[in-house]
Design a protein around this motif. Structure first.
Motif, PDB file in Angstrom:
ATOM      1  N   THR A   1      22.041   3.633  59.549  1.00  0.00           N
ATOM      2  CA  THR A   1      23.380   3.139  59.860  1.00  0.00           C
ATOM      3  C   THR A   1      23.333   2.633  61.294  1.00  0.00           C
ATOM      4  O   THR A   1      22.950   3.361  62.209  1.00  0.00           O
ATOM      5  CB  THR A   1      24.436   4.239  59.735  1.00  0.00           C
ATOM      6  OG1 THR A   1      24.390   4.772  58.411  1.00  0.00           O
ATOM      7  CG2 THR A   1      25.828   3.689  60.001  1.00  0.00           C
TER       8      THR A   1
ATOM      9  N   ARG B   1      23.372  -7.641  48.297  1.00  0.00           N
ATOM     10  CA  ARG B   1      22.836  -7.243  49.592  1.00  0.00           C
ATOM     11  C   ARG B   1      21.716  -8.189  49.980  1.00  0.00           C
ATOM     12  O   ARG B   1      21.105  -8.822  49.132  1.00  0.00           O
ATOM     13  CB  ARG B   1      22.364  -5.812  49.571  1.00  0.00           C
ATOM     14  CG  ARG B   1      21.308  -5.539  48.521  1.00  0.00           C
ATOM     15  CD  ARG B   1      20.960  -4.069  48.480  1.00  0.00           C
ATOM     16  NE  ARG B   1      20.407  -3.767  47.183  1.00  0.00           N
ATOM     17  CZ  ARG B   1      20.581  -2.668  46.524  1.00  0.00           C
ATOM     18  NH1 ARG B   1      21.304  -1.719  47.043  1.00  0.00           N
ATOM     19  NH2 ARG B   1      20.046  -2.472  45.362  1.00  0.00           N
TER      20      ARG B   1
ATOM     21  N   SER C   1      25.760  -0.007  63.882  1.00  0.00           N
ATOM     22  CA  SER C   1      26.987  -0.800  64.038  1.00  0.00           C
ATOM     23  C   SER C   1      27.841  -0.754  62.776  1.00  0.00           C
ATOM     24  O   SER C   1      28.368  -1.770  62.325  1.00  0.00           O
ATOM     25  CB  SER C   1      26.643  -2.248  64.395  1.00  0.00           C
ATOM     26  OG  SER C   1      25.897  -2.301  65.581  1.00  0.00           O
TER      27      SER C   1
ATOM     28  N   ASN D   1      26.129  -4.971  51.811  1.00  0.00           N
ATOM     29  CA  ASN D   1      27.332  -5.732  52.115  1.00  0.00           C
ATOM     30  C   ASN D   1      28.526  -4.795  52.199  1.00  0.00           C
ATOM     31  O   ASN D   1      28.732  -3.953  51.330  1.00  0.00           O
ATOM     32  CB  ASN D   1      27.552  -6.789  51.029  1.00  0.00           C
ATOM     33  CG  ASN D   1      28.570  -7.818  51.398  1.00  0.00           C
ATOM     34  OD1 ASN D   1      29.583  -7.504  52.008  1.00  0.00           O
ATOM     35  ND2 ASN D   1      28.312  -9.055  51.044  1.00  0.00           N
ATOM     36  N   LYS D   2      29.356  -4.954  53.229  1.00  0.00           N
ATOM     37  CA  LYS D   2      30.538  -4.108  53.410  1.00  0.00           C
ATOM     38  C   LYS D   2      31.750  -4.602  52.635  1.00  0.00           C
ATOM     39  O   LYS D   2      32.735  -3.884  52.510  1.00  0.00           O
ATOM     40  CB  LYS D   2      30.889  -4.039  54.894  1.00  0.00           C
ATOM     41  CG  LYS D   2      29.892  -3.237  55.698  1.00  0.00           C
ATOM     42  CD  LYS D   2      30.225  -3.242  57.163  1.00  0.00           C
ATOM     43  CE  LYS D   2      31.495  -2.495  57.429  1.00  0.00           C
ATOM     44  NZ  LYS D   2      31.794  -2.303  58.852  1.00  0.00           N
ATOM     45  N   CYS D   3      31.715  -5.836  52.134  1.00  0.00           N
ATOM     46  CA  CYS D   3      32.860  -6.385  51.408  1.00  0.00           C
ATOM     47  C   CYS D   3      33.033  -5.654  50.078  1.00  0.00           C
ATOM     48  O   CYS D   3      32.097  -5.563  49.294  1.00  0.00           O
ATOM     49  CB  CYS D   3      32.678  -7.878  51.151  1.00  0.00           C
ATOM     50  SG  CYS D   3      32.580  -8.843  52.657  1.00  0.00           S
TER      51      CYS D   3
ATOM     52  N   ILE E   1      26.986  -0.602  59.776  1.00  0.00           N
ATOM     53  CA  ILE E   1      26.386  -1.311  58.645  1.00  0.00           C
ATOM     54  C   ILE E   1      25.280  -0.437  58.057  1.00  0.00           C
ATOM     55  O   ILE E   1      24.412   0.043  58.780  1.00  0.00           O
ATOM     56  CB  ILE E   1      25.805  -2.676  59.084  1.00  0.00           C
ATOM     57  CG1 ILE E   1      26.931  -3.564  59.591  1.00  0.00           C
ATOM     58  CG2 ILE E   1      25.066  -3.343  57.927  1.00  0.00           C
ATOM     59  CD1 ILE E   1      26.479  -4.868  60.195  1.00  0.00           C
ATOM     60  N   ARG E   2      25.332  -0.245  56.756  1.00  0.00           N
ATOM     61  CA  ARG E   2      24.344   0.569  56.055  1.00  0.00           C
ATOM     62  C   ARG E   2      23.132  -0.296  55.698  1.00  0.00           C
ATOM     63  O   ARG E   2      23.280  -1.391  55.162  1.00  0.00           O
ATOM     64  CB  ARG E   2      24.962   1.163  54.788  1.00  0.00           C
ATOM     65  CG  ARG E   2      24.100   2.189  54.136  1.00  0.00           C
ATOM     66  CD  ARG E   2      24.871   2.913  53.034  1.00  0.00           C
ATOM     67  NE  ARG E   2      23.900   3.302  52.040  1.00  0.00           N
ATOM     68  CZ  ARG E   2      23.876   2.892  50.797  1.00  0.00           C
ATOM     69  NH1 ARG E   2      24.800   2.096  50.345  1.00  0.00           N
ATOM     70  NH2 ARG E   2      22.936   3.283  49.981  1.00  0.00           N
ATOM     71  N   GLN E   3      21.949   0.210  56.021  1.00  0.00           N
ATOM     72  CA  GLN E   3      20.711  -0.497  55.741  1.00  0.00           C
ATOM     73  C   GLN E   3      19.681   0.487  55.211  1.00  0.00           C
ATOM     74  O   GLN E   3      19.830   1.695  55.367  1.00  0.00           O
ATOM     75  CB  GLN E   3      20.182  -1.170  57.012  1.00  0.00           C
ATOM     76  CG  GLN E   3      21.188  -2.125  57.625  1.00  0.00           C
ATOM     77  CD  GLN E   3      20.673  -2.787  58.865  1.00  0.00           C
ATOM     78  OE1 GLN E   3      19.576  -3.318  58.887  1.00  0.00           O
ATOM     79  NE2 GLN E   3      21.471  -2.770  59.924  1.00  0.00           N
TER      80      GLN E   3
ATOM     81  N   ILE F   1      20.027  -4.816  53.537  1.00  0.00           N
ATOM     82  CA  ILE F   1      21.264  -4.737  54.310  1.00  0.00           C
ATOM     83  C   ILE F   1      22.408  -4.768  53.300  1.00  0.00           C
ATOM     84  O   ILE F   1      22.581  -5.757  52.584  1.00  0.00           O
ATOM     85  CB  ILE F   1      21.392  -5.899  55.305  1.00  0.00           C
ATOM     86  CG1 ILE F   1      20.185  -5.930  56.240  1.00  0.00           C
ATOM     87  CG2 ILE F   1      22.698  -5.776  56.098  1.00  0.00           C
ATOM     88  CD1 ILE F   1      20.115  -7.165  57.119  1.00  0.00           C
TER      89      ILE F   1
END
Length: 75
Positions: A62, A20, A64, A12-14, A66-68, A10
């Motif tokens: 992808t 991750r 919500s 991290n978007k930050c 969020i890239r996984q 998963i």
């Protein structure tokens, strides 16, 4: 049925945190794509499947926003 090592990442978007979450498990399944569909069912999800030369199957997912990634390597 085949046995796979599954690595689920998963991302991290930050912007300042490149770490991750990574989860590893061994599963016995017939179809990795059905596993991904079941794992993310009921969610707004899209994915792209890639098969590497060594047989590893990678799903870039992808959901919500969020890239996984789920990688399946046959054991």
């Amino acid at each position: 049925m085949k046995e796979y090592e599954v690595i689920w990442e998963i991302f991290n978007k930050c912007p300042r945190n490149q770490m991750r979450d990574v989860f590893v498990e061994e599963v016995e399944i017939a179809d990795p794509e059905e596993y991904v569909k079941h794992k993310f069912q009921g969610k707004d999800v899209s994915y792209e499947k890639t098969v590497l030369e060594d047989g590893t199957i990678i799903f870039d997912i992808t959901t919500s926003m969020i890239r996984q990634r789920c990688s399946f390597t046959e054991i």
